[in-house]
Write a protein that holds these residues in place. Sequence first.
Motif, PDB file in Angstrom:
ATOM      1  N   TYR A   1      12.218  -0.763 -46.044  1.00  0.00           N
ATOM      2  CA  TYR A   1      11.977  -0.789 -44.598  1.00  0.00           C
ATOM      3  C   TYR A   1      11.185   0.441 -44.154  1.00  0.00           C
ATOM      4  O   TYR A   1      10.331   0.351 -43.255  1.00  0.00           O
ATOM      5  CB  TYR A   1      13.295  -0.871 -43.836  1.00  0.00           C
ATOM      6  CG  TYR A   1      13.899  -2.245 -43.813  1.00  0.00           C
ATOM      7  CD1 TYR A   1      13.675  -3.114 -42.749  1.00  0.00           C
ATOM      8  CD2 TYR A   1      14.700  -2.700 -44.862  1.00  0.00           C
ATOM      9  CE1 TYR A   1      14.229  -4.388 -42.722  1.00  0.00           C
ATOM     10  CE2 TYR A   1      15.259  -3.971 -44.852  1.00  0.00           C
ATOM     11  CZ  TYR A   1      15.019  -4.805 -43.775  1.00  0.00           C
ATOM     12  OH  TYR A   1      15.557  -6.075 -43.763  1.00  0.00           O
ATOM     13  N   LEU A   2      11.468   1.587 -44.755  1.00  0.00           N
ATOM     14  CA  LEU A   2      10.755   2.813 -44.400  1.00  0.00           C
ATOM     15  C   LEU A   2       9.280   2.708 -44.773  1.00  0.00           C
ATOM     16  O   LEU A   2       8.389   3.037 -43.976  1.00  0.00           O
ATOM     17  CB  LEU A   2      11.402   4.006 -45.106  1.00  0.00           C
ATOM     18  CG  LEU A   2      10.953   5.395 -44.651  1.00  0.00           C
ATOM     19  CD1 LEU A   2      11.388   5.651 -43.212  1.00  0.00           C
ATOM     20  CD2 LEU A   2      11.536   6.467 -45.578  1.00  0.00           C
ATOM     21  N   ILE A   3       9.005   2.236 -45.978  1.00  0.00           N
ATOM     22  CA  ILE A   3       7.614   2.066 -46.425  1.00  0.00           C
ATOM     23  C   ILE A   3       6.903   1.024 -45.568  1.00  0.00           C
ATOM     24  O   ILE A   3       5.735   1.189 -45.210  1.00  0.00           O
ATOM     25  CB  ILE A   3       7.578   1.674 -47.912  1.00  0.00           C
ATOM     26  CG1 ILE A   3       8.069   2.835 -48.774  1.00  0.00           C
ATOM     27  CG2 ILE A   3       6.166   1.254 -48.340  1.00  0.00           C
ATOM     28  CD1 ILE A   3       8.306   2.481 -50.222  1.00  0.00           C
TER      29      ILE A   3
ATOM     30  N   GLY B   1      12.633   2.733 -40.488  1.00  0.00           N
ATOM     31  CA  GLY B   1      13.820   3.305 -41.107  1.00  0.00           C
ATOM     32  C   GLY B   1      15.100   2.980 -40.356  1.00  0.00           C
ATOM     33  O   GLY B   1      16.155   2.773 -40.969  1.00  0.00           O
ATOM     34  N   VAL B   2      15.029   2.935 -39.024  1.00  0.00           N
ATOM     35  CA  VAL B   2      16.213   2.579 -38.235  1.00  0.00           C
ATOM     36  C   VAL B   2      16.658   1.156 -38.564  1.00  0.00           C
ATOM     37  O   VAL B   2      17.853   0.893 -38.779  1.00  0.00           O
ATOM     38  CB  VAL B   2      15.909   2.718 -36.726  1.00  0.00           C
ATOM     39  CG1 VAL B   2      17.042   2.087 -35.904  1.00  0.00           C
ATOM     40  CG2 VAL B   2      15.744   4.175 -36.348  1.00  0.00           C
ATOM     41  N   SER B   3      15.695   0.230 -38.617  1.00  0.00           N
ATOM     42  CA  SER B   3      16.049  -1.149 -39.001  1.00  0.00           C
ATOM     43  C   SER B   3      16.662  -1.172 -40.387  1.00  0.00           C
ATOM     44  O   SER B   3      17.688  -1.832 -40.623  1.00  0.00           O
ATOM     45  CB  SER B   3      14.797  -2.042 -38.970  1.00  0.00           C
ATOM     46  OG  SER B   3      14.300  -2.195 -37.655  1.00  0.00           O
ATOM     47  N   GLY B   4      16.044  -0.450 -41.315  1.00  0.00           N
ATOM     48  CA  GLY B   4      16.560  -0.412 -42.677  1.00  0.00           C
ATOM     49  C   GLY B   4      17.941   0.191 -42.754  1.00  0.00           C
ATOM     50  O   GLY B   4      18.801  -0.279 -43.513  1.00  0.00           O
ATOM     51  N   GLY B   5      18.196   1.238 -41.967  1.00  0.00           N
ATOM     52  CA  GLY B   5      19.515   1.864 -41.968  1.00  0.00           C
ATOM     53  C   GLY B   5      20.592   0.939 -41.443  1.00  0.00           C
ATOM     54  O   GLY B   5      21.694   0.862 -41.998  1.00  0.00           O
TER      55      GLY B   5
ATOM     56  N   ARG C   1      19.817   2.447 -51.313  1.00  0.00           N
ATOM     57  CA  ARG C   1      18.628   3.305 -51.257  1.00  0.00           C
ATOM     58  C   ARG C   1      17.349   2.488 -51.413  1.00  0.00           C
ATOM     59  O   ARG C   1      16.351   2.741 -50.731  1.00  0.00           O
ATOM     60  CB  ARG C   1      18.712   4.368 -52.357  1.00  0.00           C
ATOM     61  CG  ARG C   1      17.601   5.406 -52.308  1.00  0.00           C
ATOM     62  CD  ARG C   1      17.965   6.594 -53.171  1.00  0.00           C
ATOM     63  NE  ARG C   1      18.223   6.181 -54.553  1.00  0.00           N
ATOM     64  CZ  ARG C   1      18.896   6.914 -55.431  1.00  0.00           C
ATOM     65  NH1 ARG C   1      19.401   8.081 -55.066  1.00  0.00           N
ATOM     66  NH2 ARG C   1      19.075   6.493 -56.659  1.00  0.00           N
ATOM     67  N   THR C   2      17.389   1.492 -52.290  1.00  0.00           N
ATOM     68  CA  THR C   2      16.205   0.649 -52.495  1.00  0.00           C
ATOM     69  C   THR C   2      15.882  -0.145 -51.239  1.00  0.00           C
ATOM     70  O   THR C   2      14.722  -0.204 -50.807  1.00  0.00           O
ATOM     71  CB  THR C   2      16.432  -0.319 -53.673  1.00  0.00           C
ATOM     72  OG1 THR C   2      16.704   0.426 -54.861  1.00  0.00           O
ATOM     73  CG2 THR C   2      15.205  -1.190 -53.897  1.00  0.00           C
TER      74      THR C   2
END
Length: 328
Positions: A227-229, A116-120, A221-222
């Motif tokens: 990244y979270l998944i 999630g950090v990478s995705g954020g 959001r997508t």
Amino acid sequence: MTTSSVGRLRARPAEAFLHNPALGPLGALVVAIIVFSLTTSTFLSVDNLSLVVQQSLVVATLALGQTLIVLTSGIDLANAAIMVLGTMLFARLVTEGSSPVLALIVGFVVCALLGGVSGGLVTWLNLPPFIVTLGMLTVVLAAGRLYSQGNSWPVTDPVLNVLGEGGYLFGQIKVTHGMTLAVVMFVLVWYALTQTSWGKHVYALGNDPEAARLTGIHVGRTRFSVYLIAGVIYAFAAWQALGRIPNADPNAFQTGNLDSITAVVIGGTSLFGGRGSVLGTVVGALIVAVLRSGLTQAGIDSLYQDVATGVLVIAAVAFDQLARRRSR
């Protein structure tokens, strides 16, 4: 029949081949199996084929998460490091007296948070995925070595080892719980990508983020959800790894990130996003495992195995470029 009609008939198989990203890798896998079956005496044995599948599980699971990210035209260089940190969390917490269920929960949460950090950072700071995940790779590798203090932990807890256990199908084919879990995960991700609006949004985001935004898709959001998944999937890969090798080692799977990218690319998923499939990733991971098993049994030096894998990656990227040009 006119010359133009003949030309169209000949073009149809080529067009089908170019527009189905899993078709080429599947053909390559079949050819590799046939070649190694003819050139070695043990490759086609039931035990060896079962072992090949087992050996591909960890990379295939990492590649599943990588596929989701690549479909959005991103990349994750830190996935194997996150997975290794997950194995150490699982093992050390249990070794220090925590329940295995609590250890699994902590490991899954940490892996998901790191994804999630990478995705954020990619989503809300608009940083390049390559740079973000390269930085994350360095951070997680250092954190893992600090956490482990240079130690590795043998894993004897049956809950952590359970994915390496299993039974025999038809009394001969070994099927582990890890294989079953992998099938379930791949089916679920395939369903999400092909049968849900979220999956359509992932493909649309990879094809053209601005066009996706204009059609009402919540692009940020997508991308973050992907990244979270993927982080959760890396935690499953960590559990798979302990089922394969019951030892949590901070220096394990040093090329796991590159192996997962290799499986994704060979499987026909475009590095430019918007094109690819879960089936292709499965086939790509199997191709890598089959090549290494077959070449090893044929007595080929491991360096030549790396050469063969590299050639396949270049060929896959070239094929992807050709497919994109033909589709324009």
